[in-house]
Write a protein that holds these residues in place. Structure first.
Motif, short mmCIF file in Angstrom:
data_model
loop_
_atom_site.label_atom_id
_atom_site.label_comp_id
_atom_site.label_asym_id
_atom_site.label_seq_id
_atom_site.Cartn_x
_atom_site.Cartn_y
_atom_site.Cartn_z
N LEU A 117 0.82 -1.21 0.00
CA LEU A 117 0.00 0.00 0.00
C LEU A 117 0.85 1.25 0.00
CD1 LEU A 117 -2.81 1.29 0.21
CD2 LEU A 117 -2.60 1.12 2.69
N ASP A 118 1.83 1.31 0.91
CA ASP A 118 2.62 2.53 1.06
C ASP A 118 3.68 2.69 -0.02
OD1 ASP A 118 1.22 3.20 3.34
OD2 ASP A 118 2.59 2.14 4.67
N GLY A 119 4.29 1.58 -0.41
CA GLY A 119 5.37 1.67 -1.38
C GLY A 119 4.91 1.63 -2.80
N PHE A 120 4.08 0.64 -3.15
CA PHE A 120 3.62 0.49 -4.51
C PHE A 120 2.31 1.24 -4.76
CE2 PHE A 120 6.16 -3.43 -4.05
CZ PHE A 120 7.00 -3.26 -5.12
N GLY A 121 1.39 1.17 -3.78
CA GLY A 121 0.02 1.57 -4.03
C GLY A 121 -0.17 2.99 -4.49
N ARG A 122 0.52 3.91 -3.85
CA ARG A 122 0.28 5.31 -4.16
C ARG A 122 0.65 5.66 -5.59
NH1 ARG A 122 -2.59 4.73 -0.26
NH2 ARG A 122 -2.03 5.40 1.83
N GLU A 123 1.71 5.08 -6.11
CA GLU A 123 2.19 5.51 -7.42
C GLU A 123 2.12 4.42 -8.47
OE1 GLU A 123 6.12 6.95 -6.85
OE2 GLU A 123 5.55 8.46 -5.40
N HIS A 124 2.25 3.16 -8.07
CA HIS A 124 2.40 2.10 -9.05
C HIS A 124 1.18 1.18 -9.15
CE1 HIS A 124 6.57 3.26 -9.51
NE2 HIS A 124 6.70 3.22 -8.21
N LEU A 125 0.59 0.84 -8.02
CA LEU A 125 -0.53 -0.09 -8.08
C LEU A 125 -1.71 0.50 -8.83
CD1 LEU A 125 -0.55 -1.85 -4.60
CD2 LEU A 125 0.21 -2.75 -6.78
N ASP A 126 -2.01 1.77 -8.57
CA ASP A 126 -3.12 2.39 -9.28
C ASP A 126 -2.87 2.41 -10.79
OD1 ASP A 126 -4.41 2.76 -6.93
OD2 ASP A 126 -4.11 4.91 -6.80
N GLU A 127 -1.63 2.71 -11.17
CA GLU A 127 -1.30 2.73 -12.60
C GLU A 127 -1.40 1.33 -13.20
OE1 GLU A 127 -0.79 5.22 -14.70
OE2 GLU A 127 -1.30 6.57 -13.06
N THR A 128 -0.97 0.33 -12.43
CA THR A 128 -1.08 -1.05 -12.90
C THR A 128 -2.53 -1.43 -13.11
OG1 THR A 128 0.95 -1.69 -11.76
CG2 THR A 128 -0.57 -3.46 -12.32
N LEU A 129 -3.39 -1.08 -12.15
CA LEU A 129 -4.80 -1.40 -12.27
C LEU A 129 -5.46 -0.62 -13.40
CD1 LEU A 129 -5.79 -1.56 -8.50
CD2 LEU A 129 -5.38 -3.47 -10.06
N ARG A 130 -5.05 0.61 -13.59
CA ARG A 130 -5.62 1.41 -14.67
C ARG A 130 -5.25 0.81 -16.03
NH1 ARG A 130 -4.03 5.71 -12.78
NH2 ARG A 130 -5.93 6.24 -11.66
N TYR A 131 -4.00 0.41 -16.16
CA TYR A 131 -3.57 -0.24 -17.41
C TYR A 131 -4.36 -1.53 -17.62
CZ TYR A 131 -0.73 -3.32 -20.33
OH TYR A 131 -0.31 -4.22 -21.28
N LEU A 132 -4.56 -2.29 -16.55
CA LEU A 132 -5.29 -3.54 -16.65
C LEU A 132 -6.73 -3.31 -17.08
CD1 LEU A 132 -5.18 -6.63 -16.16
CD2 LEU A 132 -5.98 -6.17 -13.84
N SER A 133 -7.37 -2.32 -16.48
CA SER A 133 -8.79 -2.07 -16.81
C SER A 133 -8.95 -1.65 -18.26
CB SER A 133 -9.37 -1.01 -15.87
OG SER A 133 -8.79 0.25 -16.10
N VAL A 134 -8.01 -0.85 -18.76
CA VAL A 134 -8.08 -0.43 -20.16
C VAL A 134 -7.87 -1.62 -21.08
CG1 VAL A 134 -6.93 0.95 -21.94
CG2 VAL A 134 -7.39 1.95 -19.70
N SER A 135 -6.88 -2.46 -20.77
CA SER A 135 -6.58 -3.59 -21.65
C SER A 135 -7.69 -4.63 -21.63
CB SER A 135 -5.25 -4.24 -21.25
OG SER A 135 -5.32 -4.75 -19.93
N LEU A 136 -8.39 -4.78 -20.49
CA LEU A 136 -9.46 -5.76 -20.39
C LEU A 136 -10.82 -5.19 -20.79
CD1 LEU A 136 -8.63 -7.68 -17.08
CD2 LEU A 136 -7.89 -8.18 -19.41
N CYS A 189 -12.72 -3.26 -18.75
CA CYS A 189 -13.62 -3.13 -17.60
C CYS A 189 -13.51 -1.73 -17.02
CB CYS A 189 -13.31 -4.17 -16.52
SG CYS A 189 -11.65 -4.09 -15.86
N LEU A 190 -14.47 -1.36 -16.19
CA LEU A 190 -14.50 0.01 -15.65
C LEU A 190 -13.93 0.13 -14.25
CD1 LEU A 190 -18.05 1.15 -16.84
CD2 LEU A 190 -15.83 1.46 -17.97
N ALA A 191 -13.72 -0.99 -13.59
CA ALA A 191 -13.21 -0.93 -12.22
C ALA A 191 -12.30 -2.13 -11.96
CB ALA A 191 -14.35 -0.94 -11.22
N ALA A 192 -11.27 -1.91 -11.16
CA ALA A 192 -10.35 -2.99 -10.80
C ALA A 192 -9.81 -2.70 -9.41
CB ALA A 192 -9.21 -3.09 -11.80
N SER A 193 -9.52 -3.76 -8.67
CA SER A 193 -8.95 -3.57 -7.34
C SER A 193 -8.08 -4.75 -6.96
CB SER A 193 -10.05 -3.35 -6.30
OG SER A 193 -10.43 -4.55 -5.68
N LEU A 194 -7.14 -4.46 -6.09
CA LEU A 194 -6.31 -5.48 -5.46
C LEU A 194 -6.75 -5.51 -4.00
CD1 LEU A 194 -3.87 -7.35 -6.14
CD2 LEU A 194 -2.41 -5.57 -5.18
N ALA A 195 -7.15 -6.67 -3.52
CA ALA A 195 -7.74 -6.74 -2.18
C ALA A 195 -7.27 -7.97 -1.45
CB ALA A 195 -9.27 -6.74 -2.29
#
Length: 360
Positions: free
Chosen positions: A13-32, A34-40
């Motif tokens: 959350l602190d290291g990846f989430g703020r800058e990298h996880l959101d971008e990863t999920l955004r890339y994933l949602s565009v490629s798939l 879908c309108l929403a994605a989450s890591l939980a």
């Protein structure tokens, strides 16, 4: 995994989430599509969202009246029977929900599972095909979590054996990730993607030195462990990247014609041809300048902790610097080491510019 779940989740959350996880999920949602994605992280009691874009696509229904418990239901797409069995152990699965894809990433411990969830696909979307397309992202996330677990174990060992106070960078006392070692490329990718790009200028003993990057506070212990592992046998691509960052900063500071030679702070813990020397040689190569080994190797035992600086043997010069000199080091924790080397160069009549990759 045997490492405490919370430390891994918080690091994500602190290291990846703020800058990298959101971008990863955004890339994933565009490629798939879908309108929403989450890591939980899911347990039998709750769902904790680590990172989400669009909306939090997983939710947990709390106990309802009459002692009954609400159910979390969605279709699960996976071609791994053991992963499906692990997911089923965490909460009931039903097949009456639509338009929601959940892929198990990794089991953090017997009661917690990290999952990737995607929702709001177009009508008639092939979820099985979407799951197959998402596997590359899942593999990357899985590698990152495993790496964080290894780094947490390595960091815990270092904290238990090193003195309290500011943390230096030393060789690891135990093999890094001996049980399930991650490839060096995964370790270097973690370090390069999480260190803060922050140009800095600091003063130590009347010597000004410059830095390219700094530690990221929530991940500092993990990053130190990763650097320790990489310094033992640095991958060529990692060394090239670090040297390129240092060389680029040198050009920003003085221009391409500012230096006549490059030298490096002498190694102590990693042998005469340790990482700082390799870094200096590669920086010189990229700047098309001669590398001059100005200082003699001095063997230092123990860790590179700032408290041990006073016990180190003094630096000895074995060659004269050549004109304006770029002085390179990989890490400056207190700045004492690079200040000592820079002071000797100045005393010898050189104009010196000290530059470190990581400035604490």
């Amino acid at each position: 995994m045997s490492v405490a779940f919370e430390s891994v989740a918080d690091a994500l959350l602190d290291g990846f989430g703020r800058e990298h996880l959101d971008e990863t999920l955004r890339y994933l949602s565009v490629s798939l599509g879908c309108l929403a994605a989450s890591l939980a992280i899911v347990t039998k009691e709750e769902v904790r969202t680590v990172s989400a874009i669009g909306s939090k696509v997983l939710s947990w229904r709390r106990p309802i009246a009459g002692g009954r418990t609400g159910r979390l239901s969605f279709p699960v797409v996976t071609d791994q029977p053991d992963a499906l069995a692990a997911l089923a152990a965490h909460f009931p699965i039903a097949d009456n929900s639509r338009n929601l894809l959940v892929i198990p990433v990794i089991e953090l411990d017997p009661a917690k599972l990290l999952v990737l969830a995607c929702a709001s696909f177009p009508s008639g979307a092939d979820l099985a095909a979407a799951a197959a397309s998402a596997q590359r992202i899942v593999q990357i996330l899985r590698s990152q979590v495993r790496l964080l677990a290894e780094l947490a174990e390595s960091s815990a060992l270092a904290c238990a054996t090193e003195p309290a106070g500011p943390v230096g960078v030393a060789e690891p006392r135990e093999p890094f990730g001996a049980a399930n070692p991650e490839p060096p490329e995964v370790v270097s990718d973690f370090l390069l993607s999480t260190l803060v790009r922050r140009r800095s200028m600091r003063v130590r003993r009347d010597l000004v030195y410059f830095g390219v990057r700094s530690w990221r506070s929530p991940l500092k212990s993990y990053q130190i462990s990763a650097l320790r592992a990489l310094k033992r046998n640095p991958p060529p691509a990692f060394l090239h990247t670090v040297a390129a960052e240092v060389a680029d900063e040198a050009v920003r500071l003085g221009g391409r014609q500012a230096f006549q030679s490059v030298t490096a702070v002498p190694c102590g813990h990693s042998g005469p041809d340790g990482f700082s020397q390799q870094l200096g040689i590669e920086v010189a190569r990229q700047l098309q300048l001669p590398f001059v080994r100005v200082f003699a190797y001095r063997r230092v035992s123990g860790s590179s902790h700032p408290k041990t600086n006073a016990k180190r043997p003094p630096i000895q010069m074995i060659a004269a610097p050549d004109g304006n000199t770029l002085l390179v080091d990989d890490v400056a924790t207190s700045g004492a080491h690079i200040a000592e080397a820079g002071a000797m160069l100045r005393k010898a009549g050189a104009h010196v510019t000290p530059l470190v990759w990581i400035s604490a």
